[in-house]
Design an enzyme around this catalytic site. Sequence first.
Site, mmCIF file in Angstrom:
data_model
loop_
_atom_site.group_PDB
_atom_site.id
_atom_site.type_symbol
_atom_site.label_atom_id
_atom_site.label_comp_id
_atom_site.label_asym_id
_atom_site.label_seq_id
_atom_site.Cartn_x
_atom_site.Cartn_y
_atom_site.Cartn_z
ATOM 1 N N TYR A 14 0.813 -1.156 0.059
ATOM 2 C CA TYR A 14 0.091 0.035 -0.044
ATOM 3 C C TYR A 14 0.861 1.276 0.070
ATOM 4 O O TYR A 14 0.264 2.177 -0.166
ATOM 5 C CB TYR A 14 -0.996 0.141 1.210
ATOM 6 C CG TYR A 14 -2.021 -1.044 1.147
ATOM 7 C CD1 TYR A 14 -2.906 -0.913 0.107
ATOM 8 C CD2 TYR A 14 -1.832 -2.248 2.162
ATOM 9 C CE1 TYR A 14 -3.885 -2.088 -0.048
ATOM 10 C CE2 TYR A 14 -2.916 -3.014 2.269
ATOM 11 C CZ TYR A 14 -3.807 -3.262 1.115
ATOM 12 O OH TYR A 14 -4.830 -4.225 0.960
ATOM 13 N N HIS A 19 -4.598 6.207 -0.917
ATOM 14 C CA HIS A 19 -5.221 6.148 0.486
ATOM 15 C C HIS A 19 -4.135 6.170 1.523
ATOM 16 O O HIS A 19 -4.516 6.559 2.683
ATOM 17 C CB HIS A 19 -5.785 4.746 0.391
ATOM 18 C CG HIS A 19 -7.376 4.522 0.908
ATOM 19 N ND1 HIS A 19 -7.918 5.891 1.078
ATOM 20 C CD2 HIS A 19 -8.036 3.708 1.479
ATOM 21 C CE1 HIS A 19 -9.325 5.417 1.572
ATOM 22 N NE2 HIS A 19 -9.149 4.278 1.871
ATOM 23 N N TYR A 64 -5.682 -0.982 9.313
ATOM 24 C CA TYR A 64 -6.292 -1.064 8.124
ATOM 25 C C TYR A 64 -7.129 0.192 8.014
ATOM 26 O O TYR A 64 -7.761 0.655 9.202
ATOM 27 C CB TYR A 64 -6.811 -2.076 7.573
ATOM 28 C CG TYR A 64 -5.592 -3.105 7.167
ATOM 29 C CD1 TYR A 64 -5.009 -3.142 5.938
ATOM 30 C CD2 TYR A 64 -5.305 -4.100 8.212
ATOM 31 C CE1 TYR A 64 -4.132 -4.023 5.766
ATOM 32 C CE2 TYR A 64 -4.403 -4.941 7.859
ATOM 33 C CZ TYR A 64 -3.917 -4.942 6.593
ATOM 34 O OH TYR A 64 -2.744 -6.034 6.191
ATOM 35 N N ASN A 66 -10.158 1.096 7.319
ATOM 36 C CA ASN A 66 -11.655 1.117 7.679
ATOM 37 C C ASN A 66 -11.900 0.860 9.270
ATOM 38 O O ASN A 66 -12.948 1.045 9.671
ATOM 39 C CB ASN A 66 -12.328 -0.031 7.086
ATOM 40 C CG ASN A 66 -12.548 0.269 5.410
ATOM 41 O OD1 ASN A 66 -11.987 1.289 4.857
ATOM 42 N ND2 ASN A 66 -12.852 -0.653 4.867
ATOM 43 N N ASN A 113 -14.092 6.139 4.696
ATOM 44 C CA ASN A 113 -14.360 4.816 5.798
ATOM 45 C C ASN A 113 -13.497 5.319 6.835
ATOM 46 O O ASN A 113 -13.971 4.654 8.079
ATOM 47 C CB ASN A 113 -13.970 3.536 5.029
ATOM 48 C CG ASN A 113 -15.494 3.296 4.048
ATOM 49 O OD1 ASN A 113 -16.367 3.856 4.214
ATOM 50 N ND2 ASN A 113 -14.914 2.425 3.128
#
Length: 191
Positions: A14, A19, A64, A66, A113
């Site tokens: 990631y 994000h 993470y 969310n 989120n």
Amino acid sequence: MFLIVGLGNPERKYEGTRHNVGFEAIDAISKKFGIEVSHKEHKGIVGKGVINGHKVMLVKPQTYMNLSGECVREMCDYYEVDPETELLVISDDVSLSTGNIRVRKKGSAGGHNGLKNIIAHTGSNVFPRIRVGVGECENGDMVSHVLGHYDAEDRERVDASMDKVIGALELFLEDNLDGAMNQFNVKEKVE
């Protein structure tokens, strides 16, 4: 103690994605002020230090995106941080042009989120935040967009935005969020 939280996803795959711009902001702040972010605590990777005479804790939640609120809630509770005045959350924003930032005292999650989860865990949407523009999703696949990487031009814009994020952070620490909004919020259409 001020809690400065950058949102993102753990794991190497990631790194450099849209994000994870919150993690990149924490890295830029860490580098500028010489605060090592490497200690594991309360579901996050943290670093404690001082910025312009203010005690801060830089945090990258490891839950993470969310589930970011789990780490934020635990940190706020343990360190008795008031989310309304001592918490600053840095996240990506697909409704802002790449590299622009928007500073807010409070607000909705706007479909994000990570912010939704922080609001759910703190029980309030009243906490300061800096949203870093990562550009609109043009192909309709939001997941691929936010988990995708920048092209070279957008990468330069995001890298340049880190100076704005740091400037806004410094004003936040001086209890001058209005000044940060006046100086750094770009007037553009937000949907």
